[in-house]
Motif scaffolding. Structure first.
Motif, short mmCIF file in Angstrom:
data_model
loop_
_atom_site.label_atom_id
_atom_site.label_comp_id
_atom_site.label_asym_id
_atom_site.label_seq_id
_atom_site.Cartn_x
_atom_site.Cartn_y
_atom_site.Cartn_z
N PRO A 168 0.80 -1.23 0.00
CA PRO A 168 0.00 0.00 0.00
C PRO A 168 0.83 1.28 0.00
O PRO A 168 0.45 2.26 -0.65
CB PRO A 168 -0.86 -0.10 1.26
N GLU A 169 1.95 1.31 0.70
CA GLU A 169 2.78 2.52 0.73
C GLU A 169 3.34 2.82 -0.66
O GLU A 169 3.30 3.96 -1.13
CB GLU A 169 3.93 2.37 1.73
N ALA A 170 3.87 1.80 -1.30
CA ALA A 170 4.43 1.97 -2.64
C ALA A 170 3.32 2.35 -3.63
O ALA A 170 3.53 3.18 -4.52
CB ALA A 170 5.13 0.69 -3.09
N GLU A 171 2.14 1.74 -3.44
CA GLU A 171 1.00 2.07 -4.31
C GLU A 171 0.62 3.54 -4.17
O GLU A 171 0.45 4.25 -5.16
CB GLU A 171 -0.20 1.18 -3.96
N ARG A 172 0.50 4.02 -2.93
CA ARG A 172 0.14 5.43 -2.68
C ARG A 172 1.18 6.37 -3.28
O ARG A 172 0.84 7.40 -3.87
CB ARG A 172 -0.02 5.68 -1.18
N GLU A 173 2.45 6.02 -3.14
CA GLU A 173 3.51 6.87 -3.68
C GLU A 173 3.46 6.91 -5.21
O GLU A 173 3.61 7.96 -5.81
CB GLU A 173 4.88 6.38 -3.19
N ALA A 174 3.21 5.77 -5.83
CA ALA A 174 3.11 5.72 -7.29
C ALA A 174 1.91 6.55 -7.76
O ALA A 174 2.00 7.29 -8.75
CB ALA A 174 3.00 4.28 -7.78
N ILE A 175 0.79 6.45 -7.04
CA ILE A 175 -0.40 7.23 -7.39
C ILE A 175 -0.12 8.72 -7.22
O ILE A 175 -0.49 9.54 -8.06
CB ILE A 175 -1.62 6.78 -6.55
N ARG A 176 0.55 9.08 -6.13
CA ARG A 176 0.88 10.49 -5.89
C ARG A 176 1.76 11.04 -7.00
O ARG A 176 1.52 12.12 -7.54
CB ARG A 176 1.59 10.64 -4.54
N LEU A 177 2.77 10.27 -7.39
CA LEU A 177 3.66 10.70 -8.46
C LEU A 177 2.93 10.79 -9.81
O LEU A 177 3.15 11.72 -10.58
CB LEU A 177 4.87 9.75 -8.57
N ALA A 178 2.05 9.83 -10.07
CA ALA A 178 1.27 9.85 -11.31
C ALA A 178 0.37 11.08 -11.34
O ALA A 178 0.25 11.75 -12.37
CB ALA A 178 0.45 8.57 -11.45
N ASP A 179 -0.26 11.39 -10.20
CA ASP A 179 -1.11 12.58 -10.11
C ASP A 179 -0.31 13.85 -10.32
O ASP A 179 -0.77 14.79 -10.98
CB ASP A 179 -1.83 12.63 -8.76
N GLU A 180 0.88 13.87 -9.78
CA GLU A 180 1.77 15.03 -9.95
C GLU A 180 2.12 15.22 -11.42
O GLU A 180 2.08 16.34 -11.96
CB GLU A 180 3.03 14.81 -9.11
N LYS A 181 2.48 14.13 -12.07
CA LYS A 181 2.82 14.18 -13.50
C LYS A 181 1.58 14.57 -14.32
O LYS A 181 1.69 15.32 -15.29
CB LYS A 181 3.36 12.84 -14.00
N GLN A 182 0.42 14.06 -13.92
CA GLN A 182 -0.82 14.40 -14.63
C GLN A 182 -1.13 15.89 -14.53
O GLN A 182 -1.50 16.52 -15.51
CB GLN A 182 -2.01 13.58 -14.08
N ARG A 183 -0.92 16.48 -13.33
CA ARG A 183 -1.12 17.92 -13.16
C ARG A 183 -0.13 18.70 -14.03
O ARG A 183 -0.50 19.70 -14.66
CB ARG A 183 -0.96 18.33 -11.70
N GLU A 184 1.10 18.23 -14.06
CA GLU A 184 2.12 18.87 -14.90
C GLU A 184 1.69 18.84 -16.37
O GLU A 184 1.81 19.84 -17.09
CB GLU A 184 3.46 18.15 -14.73
N PHE A 185 1.17 17.72 -16.81
CA PHE A 185 0.68 17.59 -18.18
C PHE A 185 -0.51 18.52 -18.42
O PHE A 185 -0.53 19.28 -19.40
CB PHE A 185 0.27 16.13 -18.45
N ASP A 186 -1.49 18.48 -17.52
CA ASP A 186 -2.71 19.28 -17.67
C ASP A 186 -2.42 20.78 -17.67
O ASP A 186 -3.14 21.55 -18.32
CB ASP A 186 -3.70 18.97 -16.54
N GLU A 187 -1.38 21.20 -16.95
CA GLU A 187 -1.07 22.62 -16.83
C GLU A 187 -0.05 23.10 -17.87
O GLU A 187 0.29 24.28 -17.89
CB GLU A 187 -0.57 22.92 -15.41
N HIS A 188 0.39 22.20 -18.73
CA HIS A 188 1.33 22.59 -19.78
C HIS A 188 0.62 23.57 -20.73
O HIS A 188 -0.52 23.31 -21.15
CB HIS A 188 1.82 21.36 -20.54
#
Length: 131
Positions: free
Chosen positions: A68-88
């Protein structure tokens, strides 16, 4: 599932082809196509998309292996990258142009539908008068 090509009368097909050609040359559609091409060829955006996909895949794997910890971290990083993409800026411009193109096509569709319905009602009224 069977698909059939609809055969239009020659005059209808000619008018349809002219409409499609005119729409393709419309400034709104041209702007959308140009921005879409820029987005599709932007290496930074391609890398972001690949990174998001990899992180989402990692999250699924971590969930499968009960981490679960690794899963949450991967989701957090994916969300961060998604925001970066969306705000480009290019992605934001692409979405703006997509909305404009969609609005234009919906307006043309509405006008066509309105005209066809009006013509059908007139024909139906003529038939009723003849009866």
């Amino acid at each position: 599932m069977e698909t059939r090509d609809f055969q239009y009368e020659a005059e209808v097909q000619e008018q349809l082809d002219r409409l499609i050609e005119a729409l393709g040359k419309n400034e709104v559609i041209e702007d959308y196509k140009q921005i879409a091409q820029q987005v599709n060829h932007h290496e930074g955006l391609k890398q972001l998309v690949e990174s998001i996909k990899a992180l989402q895949k990692d999250a699924v794997q971590f969930a499968h292996y009960d981490k679960p910890e690794a899963e949450r971290e991967a989701i957090r990083l994916a969300d961060e990258k998604q925001r970066e993409f969306d705000e480009h800026p290019l992605v934001m411009l692409y979405r703006e142009k997509l909305i404009e193109a969609n609005d234009l096509l919906q307006h043309v569709t509405y006008l066509l539908e309105k005209q066809v319905n009006q013509d059908l009602e007139e024909k139906l009224e003529e038939v009723r008068k003849e009866e």
